[in-house]
Design a protein around this motif. Sequence first.
Motif, PDB file in Angstrom:
ATOM      1  N   GLN A  81       0.831  -1.195   0.000  1.00 58.10           N
ATOM      2  CA  GLN A  81       0.000   0.000   0.000  1.00 58.10           C
ATOM      3  C   GLN A  81       0.873   1.256   0.000  1.00 58.10           C
ATOM      4  O   GLN A  81       1.915   1.293   0.655  1.00 58.10           O
ATOM      5  N   PRO A  82       0.463   2.294  -0.746  1.00 52.43           N
ATOM      6  CA  PRO A  82       1.238   3.550  -0.742  1.00 52.43           C
ATOM      7  C   PRO A  82       1.380   4.105   0.672  1.00 52.43           C
ATOM      8  O   PRO A  82       0.451   4.045   1.474  1.00 52.43           O
ATOM      9  N   ALA A  83       2.541   4.674   0.948  1.00 56.69           N
ATOM     10  CA  ALA A  83       2.789   5.241   2.272  1.00 56.69           C
ATOM     11  C   ALA A  83       1.802   6.352   2.589  1.00 56.69           C
ATOM     12  O   ALA A  83       1.379   6.524   3.737  1.00 56.69           O
ATOM     13  N   ALA A  84       1.403   7.108   1.567  1.00 52.82           N
ATOM     14  CA  ALA A  84       0.472   8.214   1.788  1.00 52.82           C
ATOM     15  C   ALA A  84      -0.899   7.728   2.222  1.00 52.82           C
ATOM     16  O   ALA A  84      -1.721   8.519   2.689  1.00 52.82           O
ATOM     17  N   HIS A  85      -1.188   6.418   2.092  1.00 52.88           N
ATOM     18  CA  HIS A  85      -2.494   5.882   2.456  1.00 52.88           C
ATOM     19  C   HIS A  85      -2.482   5.175   3.804  1.00 52.88           C
ATOM     20  O   HIS A  85      -3.508   4.672   4.242  1.00 52.88           O
ATOM     21  N   ARG A  86      -1.335   5.120   4.439  1.00 53.78           N
ATOM     22  CA  ARG A  86      -1.250   4.403   5.712  1.00 53.78           C
ATOM     23  C   ARG A  86      -1.661   5.329   6.845  1.00 53.78           C
ATOM     24  O   ARG A  86      -0.827   5.853   7.597  1.00 53.78           O
ATOM     25  N   THR A  87      -2.941   5.549   6.946  1.00 53.47           N
ATOM     26  CA  THR A  87      -3.452   6.475   7.959  1.00 53.47           C
ATOM     27  C   THR A  87      -3.515   5.807   9.323  1.00 53.47           C
ATOM     28  O   THR A  87      -3.464   4.588   9.446  1.00 53.47           O
ATOM     29  N   ALA A  88      -3.659   6.638  10.353  1.00 50.52           N
ATOM     30  CA  ALA A  88      -3.501   6.149  11.716  1.00 50.52           C
ATOM     31  C   ALA A  88      -4.723   5.427  12.267  1.00 50.52           C
ATOM     32  O   ALA A  88      -4.591   4.535  13.080  1.00 50.52           O
ATOM     33  N   ASP A  89      -5.919   5.803  11.866  1.00 51.34           N
ATOM     34  CA  ASP A  89      -7.098   5.197  12.483  1.00 51.34           C
ATOM     35  C   ASP A  89      -8.221   5.063  11.469  1.00 51.34           C
ATOM     36  O   ASP A  89      -8.097   5.450  10.304  1.00 51.34           O
ATOM     37  N   ALA A  90      -9.332   4.495  11.949  1.00 52.38           N
ATOM     38  CA  ALA A  90     -10.468   4.234  11.070  1.00 52.38           C
ATOM     39  C   ALA A  90     -11.061   5.523  10.512  1.00 52.38           C
ATOM     40  O   ALA A  90     -11.418   5.598   9.337  1.00 52.38           O
ATOM     41  N   ARG A  91     -11.154   6.551  11.354  1.00 51.87           N
ATOM     42  CA  ARG A  91     -11.746   7.806  10.898  1.00 51.87           C
ATOM     43  C   ARG A  91     -10.921   8.412   9.768  1.00 51.87           C
ATOM     44  O   ARG A  91     -11.453   8.847   8.744  1.00 51.87           O
ATOM     45  N   ALA A  92      -9.606   8.412   9.952  1.00 54.96           N
ATOM     46  CA  ALA A  92      -8.730   8.993   8.939  1.00 54.96           C
ATOM     47  C   ALA A  92      -8.826   8.215   7.628  1.00 54.96           C
ATOM     48  O   ALA A  92      -8.822   8.804   6.539  1.00 54.96           O
ATOM     49  N   SER A  93      -8.899   6.893   7.707  1.00 61.96           N
ATOM     50  CA  SER A  93      -9.027   6.080   6.503  1.00 61.96           C
ATOM     51  C   SER A  93     -10.318   6.402   5.762  1.00 61.96           C
ATOM     52  O   SER A  93     -10.334   6.539   4.528  1.00 61.96           O
ATOM     53  N   ALA A  94     -11.422   6.504   6.509  1.00 59.15           N
ATOM     54  CA  ALA A  94     -12.708   6.812   5.889  1.00 59.15           C
ATOM     55  C   ALA A  94     -12.687   8.185   5.231  1.00 59.15           C
ATOM     56  O   ALA A  94     -13.188   8.364   4.110  1.00 59.15           O
ATOM     57  N   VAL A  95     -12.087   9.171   5.922  1.00 58.85           N
ATOM     58  CA  VAL A  95     -12.001  10.527   5.373  1.00 58.85           C
ATOM     59  C   VAL A  95     -11.178  10.528   4.086  1.00 58.85           C
ATOM     60  O   VAL A  95     -11.553  11.138   3.080  1.00 58.85           O
ATOM     61  N   LEU A  96     -10.042   9.825   4.104  1.00 57.61           N
ATOM     62  CA  LEU A  96      -9.165   9.801   2.944  1.00 57.61           C
ATOM     63  C   LEU A  96      -9.872   9.206   1.727  1.00 57.61           C
ATOM     64  O   LEU A  96      -9.893   9.832   0.656  1.00 57.61           O
ATOM     65  N   TYR A  97     -10.441   8.045   1.865  1.00 55.02           N
ATOM     66  CA  TYR A  97     -11.001   7.370   0.699  1.00 55.02           C
ATOM     67  C   TYR A  97     -12.299   8.001   0.220  1.00 55.02           C
ATOM     68  O   TYR A  97     -12.596   7.990  -0.979  1.00 55.02           O
ATOM     69  N   ALA A  98     -13.057   8.582   1.129  1.00 53.10           N
ATOM     70  CA  ALA A  98     -14.248   9.313   0.694  1.00 53.10           C
ATOM     71  C   ALA A  98     -13.832  10.546  -0.110  1.00 53.10           C
ATOM     72  O   ALA A  98     -14.420  10.854  -1.160  1.00 53.10           O
ATOM     73  N   GLY A  99     -12.805  11.242   0.372  1.00 53.36           N
ATOM     74  CA  GLY A  99     -12.323  12.423  -0.354  1.00 53.36           C
ATOM     75  C   GLY A  99     -11.718  12.065  -1.693  1.00 53.36           C
ATOM     76  O   GLY A  99     -11.922  12.769  -2.691  1.00 53.36           O
ATOM     77  N   LEU A 100     -10.970  10.965  -1.748  1.00 52.93           N
ATOM     78  CA  LEU A 100     -10.380  10.543  -3.010  1.00 52.93           C
ATOM     79  C   LEU A 100     -11.457  10.159  -4.027  1.00 52.93           C
ATOM     80  O   LEU A 100     -11.341  10.466  -5.222  1.00 52.93           O
ATOM     81  N   ALA A 101     -12.511   9.475  -3.569  1.00 54.88           N
ATOM     82  CA  ALA A 101     -13.590   9.081  -4.485  1.00 54.88           C
ATOM     83  C   ALA A 101     -14.207  10.315  -5.144  1.00 54.88           C
ATOM     84  O   ALA A 101     -14.471  10.319  -6.358  1.00 54.88           O
ATOM     85  N   GLU A 102     -14.429  11.382  -4.359  1.00 51.21           N
ATOM     86  CA  GLU A 102     -14.997  12.613  -4.916  1.00 51.21           C
ATOM     87  C   GLU A 102     -14.019  13.272  -5.889  1.00 51.21           C
ATOM     88  O   GLU A 102     -14.421  13.748  -6.958  1.00 51.21           O
ATOM     89  N   ALA A 103     -12.740  13.278  -5.524  1.00 52.52           N
ATOM     90  CA  ALA A 103     -11.734  13.892  -6.395  1.00 52.52           C
ATOM     91  C   ALA A 103     -11.597  13.122  -7.703  1.00 52.52           C
ATOM     92  O   ALA A 103     -11.468  13.723  -8.781  1.00 52.52           O
ATOM     93  N   TYR A 104     -11.649  11.792  -7.627  1.00 53.79           N
ATOM     94  CA  TYR A 104     -11.557  10.981  -8.845  1.00 53.79           C
ATOM     95  C   TYR A 104     -12.755  11.234  -9.760  1.00 53.79           C
ATOM     96  O   TYR A 104     -12.609  11.267 -10.986  1.00 53.79           O
ATOM     97  N   GLU A 105     -13.910  11.398  -9.179  1.00 54.99           N
ATOM     98  CA  GLU A 105     -15.104  11.672  -9.989  1.00 54.99           C
ATOM     99  C   GLU A 105     -14.976  13.018 -10.700  1.00 54.99           C
ATOM    100  O   GLU A 105     -15.294  13.141 -11.890  1.00 54.99           O
ATOM    101  N   LEU A 106     -14.495  14.026  -9.987  1.00 51.76           N
ATOM    102  CA  LEU A 106     -14.298  15.347 -10.595  1.00 51.76           C
ATOM    103  C   LEU A 106     -13.221  15.295 -11.672  1.00 51.76           C
ATOM    104  O   LEU A 106     -13.374  15.899 -12.747  1.00 51.76           O
ATOM    105  N   ALA A 107     -12.131  14.586 -11.392  1.00 43.82           N
ATOM    106  CA  ALA A 107     -11.063  14.473 -12.383  1.00 43.82           C
ATOM    107  C   ALA A 107     -11.550  13.711 -13.608  1.00 43.82           C
ATOM    108  O   ALA A 107     -11.206  14.053 -14.747  1.00 43.82           O
ATOM    109  N   GLY A 108     -12.381  12.677 -13.385  1.00 47.74           N
ATOM    110  CA  GLY A 108     -12.924  11.921 -14.501  1.00 47.74           C
ATOM    111  C   GLY A 108     -13.750  12.786 -15.423  1.00 47.74           C
ATOM    112  O   GLY A 108     -13.694  12.646 -16.653  1.00 47.74           O
ATOM    113  N   ALA A 109     -14.513  13.708 -14.843  1.00 45.54           N
ATOM    114  CA  ALA A 109     -15.304  14.628 -15.660  1.00 45.54           C
ATOM    115  C   ALA A 109     -14.400  15.524 -16.508  1.00 45.54           C
ATOM    116  O   ALA A 109     -14.695  15.803 -17.680  1.00 45.54           O
TER     117      ALA A 109
END
Length: 315
Positions: free
Chosen positions: A201-229
């Motif tokens: 796994q990328p080092a930038a994705h090795r977050t410390a806790d469950a909340r941080a992981s959820a925040v990261l991947y939810a934010g990435l999903a939105e960014a990927y959708e915008l970039a896809g557009a």
Amino acid sequence: MVTSYDGLWGIGELAERAGVSVKTVRFYSDNGLLPEAGRSVGGHRRYRSGALDRLRMIRSLRQLDLPLPVVRRVLDEEDASGGAAGALEEAVAGQLRELGSQARALRWKEAALRSVQECPAAERADRLRLVAALAAPPSTAPLVRFWRAWLPPRMPARSVTAFMDIAVPQPPEHPEPGQVLAFAGLNALVTGSCGGSAPTQPAAHRTADARASAVLYAGLAEAYELAGAEMRRGRRPAPGEALDGFVDAYASAGATADTPGFRRELSRQLASDPRIDRYWELTAELTAVHGRPPEPTPGSAHDWLVAALDAASGP
């Protein structure tokens, strides 16, 4: 016409009227599907005239390849209520599902064989081994296991499911040979059967806790959708809403501010992180529609955003 003196039919007469063999009538009787009215003095089976309609119903159900236990349920419901609507409807629906699965499997096998047939003779043995490793139709379970091992272990189940929805491509219903090859390639990649090892796994994705992981991947999903557009519009990587959301996902997960320094460090870190480009290339091939540009994948959107970040961060 009933010719028996007691108004009952012998097994031979019933078989003749139904257009089946005596052996068939005996089989259904022995399995309790076709009750006898009694036996003659000589021990021969006797049937009422209603047995003819019941036998025809049994034959019709069996000709649809319904198994004996299902036929029994349909007949039992008909005996109890005078109609077999519920059990028959369920049986027909189940058979349609089974036939649909069989047809889908045949389409995958046909496309797999065509992929072998159409490749150069020198490549056919390797191609055959690659596609033969897939079930028909194939399962996405190996891809799901790959991502579950790759994602942060403390990531909430809801966030994992949301990520799987965009990261795990579904096998097409009507595959082309190239799509079978792409899915076979994905299967080989994630199981290690293609000779490679699973990336870390990328080092930038090795977050410390469950909340941080959820925040990261939810934010990435939105960014990927915008970039896809942006990618569908043919726009080159550039600063904007998509990039801001991308950087904010990492900053929020790390509980840090989005500063020029953070962006430069993130750009450096993402550039050195392990990549799974081949996974996303195969995903794009699998989901491609003939005659159309490939749809953005999370991988291609990530690359677009990293390029935008590099351009914005400068040397």
